[in-house]
Motif scaffolding. Structure first.
Motif, PDB file in Angstrom:
ATOM      1  N   ARG A 235      -3.197 -13.238  18.364  1.00 37.37           N
ATOM      2  CA  ARG A 235      -3.661 -11.953  18.929  1.00 37.37           C
ATOM      3  C   ARG A 235      -2.561 -10.909  19.057  1.00 37.37           C
ATOM      4  N   ASN A 236      -1.360 -11.231  18.682  1.00 40.14           N
ATOM      5  CA  ASN A 236      -0.261 -10.264  18.738  1.00 40.14           C
ATOM      6  C   ASN A 236      -0.097  -9.629  17.363  1.00 40.14           C
ATOM      7  N   LEU A 237      -0.222  -8.308  17.295  1.00 38.88           N
ATOM      8  CA  LEU A 237      -0.071  -7.597  16.029  1.00 38.88           C
ATOM      9  C   LEU A 237       1.378  -7.696  15.573  1.00 38.88           C
ATOM     10  N   ILE A 238       1.575  -8.150  14.310  1.00 42.37           N
ATOM     11  CA  ILE A 238       2.942  -8.295  13.796  1.00 42.37           C
ATOM     12  C   ILE A 238       3.218  -7.363  12.620  1.00 42.37           C
ATOM     13  N   MET A 239       2.187  -7.022  11.840  1.00 41.76           N
ATOM     14  CA  MET A 239       2.431  -6.176  10.674  1.00 41.76           C
ATOM     15  C   MET A 239       1.149  -5.462  10.256  1.00 41.76           C
ATOM     16  N   GLN A 240       1.309  -4.288   9.646  1.00 41.62           N
ATOM     17  CA  GLN A 240       0.201  -3.525   9.083  1.00 41.62           C
ATOM     18  C   GLN A 240       0.544  -3.126   7.657  1.00 41.62           C
ATOM     19  N   GLN A 241      -0.461  -3.182   6.786  1.00 40.67           N
ATOM     20  CA  GLN A 241      -0.317  -2.734   5.404  1.00 40.67           C
ATOM     21  C   GLN A 241      -1.373  -1.683   5.103  1.00 40.67           C
ATOM     22  N   ARG A 242      -1.041  -0.779   4.182  1.00 37.92           N
ATOM     23  CA  ARG A 242      -1.970   0.291   3.830  1.00 37.92           C
ATOM     24  C   ARG A 242      -1.861   0.570   2.328  1.00 37.92           C
ATOM     25  N   TYR A 243      -3.000   0.538   1.637  1.00 38.82           N
ATOM     26  CA  TYR A 243      -3.080   0.843   0.214  1.00 38.82           C
ATOM     27  C   TYR A 243      -3.931   2.102   0.034  1.00 38.82           C
ATOM     28  N   ILE A 244      -3.441   3.047  -0.747  1.00 39.70           N
ATOM     29  CA  ILE A 244      -4.202   4.260  -1.057  1.00 39.70           C
ATOM     30  C   ILE A 244      -4.396   4.321  -2.568  1.00 39.70           C
ATOM     31  N   LEU A 245      -5.650   4.400  -3.005  1.00 41.54           N
ATOM     32  CA  LEU A 245      -5.984   4.424  -4.423  1.00 41.54           C
ATOM     33  C   LEU A 245      -6.562   5.775  -4.806  1.00 41.54           C
ATOM     34  N   ASN A 246      -6.479   6.117  -6.095  1.00 45.28           N
ATOM     35  CA  ASN A 246      -7.201   7.304  -6.570  1.00 45.28           C
ATOM     36  C   ASN A 246      -8.606   6.893  -7.010  1.00 45.28           C
ATOM     37  N   THR A 247      -9.386   7.834  -7.463  1.00 42.16           N
ATOM     38  CA  THR A 247     -10.784   7.546  -7.810  1.00 42.16           C
ATOM     39  C   THR A 247     -10.912   6.623  -9.022  1.00 42.16           C
ATOM     40  N   LYS A 248      -9.822   6.465  -9.777  1.00 41.02           N
ATOM     41  CA  LYS A 248      -9.839   5.553 -10.926  1.00 41.02           C
ATOM     42  C   LYS A 248      -9.352   4.159 -10.549  1.00 41.02           C
ATOM     43  N   GLY A 249      -9.059   3.963  -9.265  1.00 37.79           N
ATOM     44  CA  GLY A 249      -8.632   2.652  -8.793  1.00 37.79           C
ATOM     45  C   GLY A 249      -7.158   2.376  -8.930  1.00 37.79           C
ATOM     46  N   LYS A 250      -6.360   3.374  -9.307  1.00 35.02           N
ATOM     47  CA  LYS A 250      -4.926   3.178  -9.445  1.00 35.02           C
ATOM     48  C   LYS A 250      -4.232   3.396  -8.104  1.00 35.02           C
ATOM     49  N   LEU A 251      -3.200   2.601  -7.873  1.00 36.46           N
ATOM     50  CA  LEU A 251      -2.478   2.678  -6.604  1.00 36.46           C
ATOM     51  C   LEU A 251      -1.610   3.934  -6.549  1.00 36.46           C
ATOM     52  N   LEU A 252      -1.817   4.726  -5.500  1.00 34.45           N
ATOM     53  CA  LEU A 252      -1.012   5.928  -5.277  1.00 34.45           C
ATOM     54  C   LEU A 252       0.090   5.694  -4.259  1.00 34.45           C
ATOM     55  N   SER A 271       0.885   8.974 -11.689  1.00 31.66           N
ATOM     56  CA  SER A 271      -0.406   8.696 -12.335  1.00 31.66           C
ATOM     57  C   SER A 271      -0.323   7.572 -13.357  1.00 31.66           C
ATOM     58  N   ASN A 272       0.904   7.223 -13.783  1.00 40.09           N
ATOM     59  CA  ASN A 272       1.085   6.109 -14.714  1.00 40.09           C
ATOM     60  C   ASN A 272       1.254   4.775 -13.998  1.00 40.09           C
ATOM     61  N   GLY A 273       1.243   4.805 -12.666  1.00 40.66           N
ATOM     62  CA  GLY A 273       1.434   3.588 -11.898  1.00 40.66           C
ATOM     63  C   GLY A 273       2.886   3.231 -11.676  1.00 40.66           C
ATOM     64  N   GLU A 274       3.799   4.158 -11.974  1.00 39.43           N
ATOM     65  CA  GLU A 274       5.229   3.908 -11.825  1.00 39.43           C
ATOM     66  C   GLU A 274       5.722   4.435 -10.477  1.00 39.43           C
ATOM     67  N   LEU A 275       6.639   3.714  -9.885  1.00 40.45           N
ATOM     68  CA  LEU A 275       7.191   4.118  -8.591  1.00 40.45           C
ATOM     69  C   LEU A 275       7.915   5.452  -8.723  1.00 40.45           C
ATOM     70  N   LYS A 276       7.567   6.413  -7.860  1.00 36.84           N
ATOM     71  CA  LYS A 276       8.229   7.714  -7.899  1.00 36.84           C
ATOM     72  C   LYS A 276       9.019   8.017  -6.632  1.00 36.84           C
ATOM     73  N   ASN A 277       8.735   7.275  -5.554  1.00 33.56           N
ATOM     74  CA  ASN A 277       9.438   7.536  -4.305  1.00 33.56           C
ATOM     75  C   ASN A 277       9.400   6.299  -3.413  1.00 33.56           C
ATOM     76  N   TYR A 278      10.545   5.988  -2.808  1.00 41.64           N
ATOM     77  CA  TYR A 278      10.649   4.867  -1.874  1.00 41.64           C
ATOM     78  C   TYR A 278      11.296   5.380  -0.593  1.00 41.64           C
ATOM     79  N   ILE A 279      10.651   5.085   0.547  1.00 43.79           N
ATOM     80  CA  ILE A 279      11.166   5.503   1.849  1.00 43.79           C
ATOM     81  C   ILE A 279      11.231   4.285   2.753  1.00 43.79           C
ATOM     82  N   PHE A 280      12.369   4.135   3.436  1.00 45.27           N
ATOM     83  CA  PHE A 280      12.498   3.070   4.422  1.00 45.27           C
ATOM     84  C   PHE A 280      12.907   3.677   5.757  1.00 45.27           C
ATOM     85  N   LYS A 281      12.148   3.339   6.797  1.00 48.65           N
ATOM     86  CA  LYS A 281      12.423   3.873   8.130  1.00 48.65           C
ATOM     87  C   LYS A 281      12.635   2.734   9.115  1.00 48.65           C
TER      88      LYS A 281
END
Length: 325
Positions: A235-252, A271-281
């Motif tokens: 019952r203790n929250l340890i992690m959250q994940q979030r996926y955002i897709l476009n209308t064609k089902g590709k991961l944004l 739009s090609n599915g290639e990593l364009k930005n990485y942020i770590f906080k």
């Protein structure tokens, strides 16, 4: 496919390429040291590493029935063979391994495994047919045995429950503990998973027992284009994940947030599915903000990628060599 990494420096507003280098383990964006190439059908073929050759066989139903690994390309007599069988519903029933010699470590899916992981696995499948609860009773009455995985499916061939046992050997004092895993799956009206709960019954060699529970909660927003997952330990929250897709089902965008310690990683894709930005906080402080800029060949595949740091200064140049067959 080959990758060559160069460190970049800026002098008099000009970018200077240094000699080839490596991306250290702590750098968050890594490139495979595997050997990749495109075959005659235009499909990307990945070798597990440069010295290991693998062969996979499929049946007429496109089910993987055999996989042969050659851990050392110079010793083709050394091999590990996996055999797979399935039931009439297409669910796996066994995974058997045969090694040509003892103590053969191997690579699979980019990970190195010890020879100790080469064990035969058996899957006992039960089915809940319409207006028939016999499968549930049979599943509940089964006692778990090591290397056996008991699974219950509904009439849509969706996994409802599974149970299995694992062991953990302590060297001092020498004893073997057992953990019985009971997993349940829940789905929404669109047949998407909404919850996975795992209850673990820990039984140590001294006869002491205790229970732990892990839960995954899945939520779908914006007509399914946003998928959120929350992970709980008792019952203790340890992690959250979030996926955002476009209308064609590709991961944004993909992000994961750990509650303790408080840290967040965000990956954004083009739009090609290639990593364009990485942020770590860490908490609310941005420690890394890496932007990637690509150059493509006439086939639309990227051949160069420049990494810019959070101060927008060029840090690395990645050159990718592609062979077409």
């Amino acid at each position: 496919m080959t990758y060559t990494v160069y460190q970049l420096k800026t002098k008099n507003n000009k970018i200077i390429k240094t000699s080839p280098t490596i991306l250290y383990d702590y750098y968050p964006i890594q490139y495979p040291l595997k050997k990749c190439y495109y075959n005659t059908k235009g499909n990307l073929v990945v070798k597990e590493n440069q010295s290991q050759k693998d062969t996979i066989y499929y049946n007429s139903k496109n089910q993987k029935i055999k996989m042969v690994l050659y851990p050392n390309a110079k010793k083709l007599n050394d091999s590990i063979t996996f055999f797979y069988t399935y039931d009439i519903y297409g669910n796996i029933t066994s995974e058997k391994t045969v090694a040509s010699s003892p103590k053969l470590d191997y690579y699979l899916n980019g990970n190195l495994y010890s020879y100790k992981s080469l064990i035969n696995k058996f899957y006992i499948n039960f089915y809940v047919l319409e207006k028939d609860s016999v499968g549930i009773k049979q599943f509940d009455n089964e006692k778990v045995e090591l290397n056996y995985y008991y699974r219950l499916f509904n009439n849509n061939n969706q996994l409802l429950k599974e149970k299995y046992v694992t062991t953990d050997k302590n060297t001092y004092p020498l004893k073997v503990d057992s953990i019985i895993h009971n997993v349940e799956y829940q789905y929404n009206n669109e047949n998407k998973i909404i919850e996975i709960s795992t209850v673990k019954n820990h039984i140590n060699a001294l006869g002491k027992t205790y229970l732990t529970k892990n839960t995954e909660e899945h939520n779908y927003l914006n007509q399914g284009l946003i998928h959120e997952i929350k992970y709980y330990n008792d019952r203790n929250l340890i992690m959250q994940q979030r996926y955002i897709l476009n209308t064609k089902g590709k991961l944004l965008e993909y992000s994961n947030h750990w509650v303790s310690p408080n840290k967040t990683a965000i990956y954004k894709y083009n739009s090609n599915g290639e990593l364009k930005n990485y942020i770590f906080k860490r908490k609310d402080k941005i420690e890394r903000n890496i932007t990637l800029q690509y150059t493509y060949n006439n086939k639309g595949n990227w051949i160069e990628c420049i990494h810019f740091n959070k101060k927008s200064k060029p840090k690395y140049l990645i050159k990718r060599g592609i062979e077409y067959y």
